[in-house]
Design a protein around this motif. Structure first.
Motif, short mmCIF file in Angstrom:
data_model
loop_
_atom_site.label_atom_id
_atom_site.label_comp_id
_atom_site.label_asym_id
_atom_site.label_seq_id
_atom_site.Cartn_x
_atom_site.Cartn_y
_atom_site.Cartn_z
N MET A 1 0.83 -1.18 0.00
CA MET A 1 0.00 0.00 0.00
C MET A 1 0.89 1.25 0.00
SD MET A 1 -2.86 0.86 2.80
CE MET A 1 -3.84 2.26 2.68
N TYR A 2 0.56 2.18 -0.83
CA TYR A 2 1.33 3.42 -0.95
C TYR A 2 0.97 4.39 0.17
CZ TYR A 2 2.84 7.94 -2.68
OH TYR A 2 3.41 9.17 -2.79
N GLU A 3 1.99 4.87 0.86
CA GLU A 3 1.81 5.88 1.91
C GLU A 3 2.40 7.19 1.40
OE1 GLU A 3 0.32 5.69 4.92
OE2 GLU A 3 -0.28 3.64 4.50
N PRO A 4 1.61 8.24 1.35
CA PRO A 4 2.17 9.52 0.91
C PRO A 4 3.20 10.05 1.91
CG PRO A 4 -0.05 9.83 1.75
CD PRO A 4 0.22 8.34 1.72
N ARG A 5 4.16 10.78 1.40
CA ARG A 5 5.16 11.38 2.27
C ARG A 5 4.50 12.43 3.14
NH1 ARG A 5 10.42 13.00 -0.96
NH2 ARG A 5 11.34 12.65 1.05
N PRO A 6 4.99 12.60 4.36
CA PRO A 6 4.41 13.63 5.22
C PRO A 6 4.66 15.02 4.64
CG PRO A 6 6.33 12.65 6.26
CD PRO A 6 6.06 11.88 5.00
N ILE A 7 3.76 15.92 4.92
CA ILE A 7 3.92 17.29 4.46
C ILE A 7 4.88 18.00 5.40
CG2 ILE A 7 2.75 19.49 4.07
CD1 ILE A 7 0.23 17.82 3.41
N ILE A 8 5.98 18.52 4.85
CA ILE A 8 6.99 19.20 5.65
C ILE A 8 6.55 20.65 5.84
CG2 ILE A 8 9.39 19.93 5.68
CD1 ILE A 8 9.99 17.19 4.96
N PRO A 9 6.59 21.15 7.09
CA PRO A 9 6.17 22.54 7.28
C PRO A 9 7.17 23.52 6.66
CG PRO A 9 6.99 21.59 9.33
CD PRO A 9 6.97 20.49 8.32
N VAL A 10 6.62 24.52 5.98
CA VAL A 10 7.45 25.55 5.36
C VAL A 10 6.93 26.92 5.77
CG1 VAL A 10 8.15 24.17 3.36
CG2 VAL A 10 6.08 25.54 3.25
N SER A 11 7.83 27.90 5.75
CA SER A 11 7.44 29.27 6.08
C SER A 11 6.69 29.87 4.90
CB SER A 11 8.67 30.12 6.41
OG SER A 11 9.39 30.42 5.22
N ASP A 12 6.13 31.05 5.10
CA ASP A 12 5.42 31.72 4.01
C ASP A 12 6.35 32.13 2.87
OD1 ASP A 12 6.70 33.69 5.47
OD2 ASP A 12 4.99 35.06 5.49
N LYS A 13 7.68 32.04 3.10
CA LYS A 13 8.66 32.33 2.06
C LYS A 13 9.18 31.07 1.40
CE LYS A 13 9.91 36.64 4.15
NZ LYS A 13 10.80 37.32 5.04
N GLY A 14 8.62 29.91 1.78
CA GLY A 14 9.02 28.65 1.18
C GLY A 14 10.23 27.99 1.79
N LEU A 15 10.70 28.48 2.96
CA LEU A 15 11.86 27.88 3.62
C LEU A 15 11.40 26.73 4.51
CD1 LEU A 15 13.61 31.20 4.68
CD2 LEU A 15 14.25 29.71 2.80
N PRO A 16 12.08 25.58 4.44
CA PRO A 16 11.68 24.47 5.31
C PRO A 16 11.91 24.83 6.77
CG PRO A 16 13.75 23.98 4.21
CD PRO A 16 13.25 25.27 3.64
N LEU A 17 11.00 24.39 7.64
CA LEU A 17 11.09 24.71 9.05
C LEU A 17 11.68 23.59 9.88
CD1 LEU A 17 7.72 26.59 9.50
CD2 LEU A 17 10.00 27.56 9.25
N GLU A 18 11.82 22.39 9.33
CA GLU A 18 12.46 21.31 10.06
C GLU A 18 12.89 20.22 9.11
OE1 GLU A 18 9.13 18.31 11.61
OE2 GLU A 18 8.91 20.32 12.44
N TRP A 19 13.91 19.48 9.49
CA TRP A 19 14.31 18.25 8.81
C TRP A 19 15.16 17.47 9.78
CZ3 TRP A 19 15.87 22.89 6.40
CH2 TRP A 19 17.21 23.20 6.49
N GLU A 20 15.33 16.19 9.49
CA GLU A 20 16.05 15.36 10.44
C GLU A 20 16.83 14.27 9.71
OE1 GLU A 20 13.46 12.41 12.60
OE2 GLU A 20 11.93 13.77 11.82
N TYR A 21 17.83 13.72 10.38
CA TYR A 21 18.62 12.62 9.85
C TYR A 21 19.26 11.89 11.02
CZ TYR A 21 22.23 10.06 7.41
OH TYR A 21 23.02 9.08 6.93
N ALA A 22 19.04 10.60 11.10
CA ALA A 22 19.63 9.76 12.15
C ALA A 22 19.42 10.38 13.52
CB ALA A 22 21.10 9.50 11.85
N ASP A 23 20.50 10.81 14.16
CA ASP A 23 20.35 11.36 15.50
C ASP A 23 20.43 12.88 15.52
OD1 ASP A 23 23.01 11.63 14.91
OD2 ASP A 23 23.73 10.81 16.79
N ASP A 24 20.32 13.49 14.37
CA ASP A 24 20.33 14.96 14.29
C ASP A 24 18.95 15.46 13.90
OD1 ASP A 24 23.05 15.10 14.79
OD2 ASP A 24 23.56 14.97 12.67
N VAL A 25 18.55 16.53 14.52
CA VAL A 25 17.29 17.18 14.16
C VAL A 25 17.56 18.67 14.08
CG1 VAL A 25 14.92 17.67 14.84
CG2 VAL A 25 15.90 15.44 15.31
N ASP A 26 17.10 19.29 13.02
CA ASP A 26 17.25 20.74 12.87
C ASP A 26 15.87 21.38 12.83
OD1 ASP A 26 19.98 20.48 12.66
OD2 ASP A 26 19.99 20.46 10.48
#
Length: 102
Positions: free
Chosen positions: A1-26
């Protein structure tokens, strides 16, 4: 079954507000105060999952796009030279143009 990717929050200027990798979160925001308020909340929530935040390694990066006339404390133009452009996340510079040059 296909699961859509989560919607990543972005600012009103199109800048991503969060991302993560392994043990790092920004978390990114255009206002540093928002991030400073988020740190104790994140630390508390993550500790409930037996995850620890190393606050001595925590960095706050003011992510913004300077206007053409905006200057720093030394009077130097900031447009295309904002300090965040030399910050790294997950091993790469936040500014893709600068990252490609290095």
């Amino acid at each position: 079954m296909y699961e859509p990717r989560p919607i990543i929050p972005v600012s009103d200027k199109g800048l991503p507000l969060e991302w993560e990798y392994a043990d790092d979160v920004d978390f990114f925001d255009e206002e540093e105060e928002v991030l400073k308020n988020l740190l104790p909340i994140s630390t508390q929530v993550l500790s409930e999952w037996d995850l620890n935040v190393n606050e001595s390694k925590t960095e706050f990066v003011h992510l913004f796009l300077a206007s053409k006339d905006e200057v720093d404390s030394e009077g130097k133009l900031l447009k295309d030279n904002e300090p965040w452009r030399s910050s790294k996340s997950l091993g790469s510079l936040l500014c893709s143009v600068a990252d490609i040059k290095t």
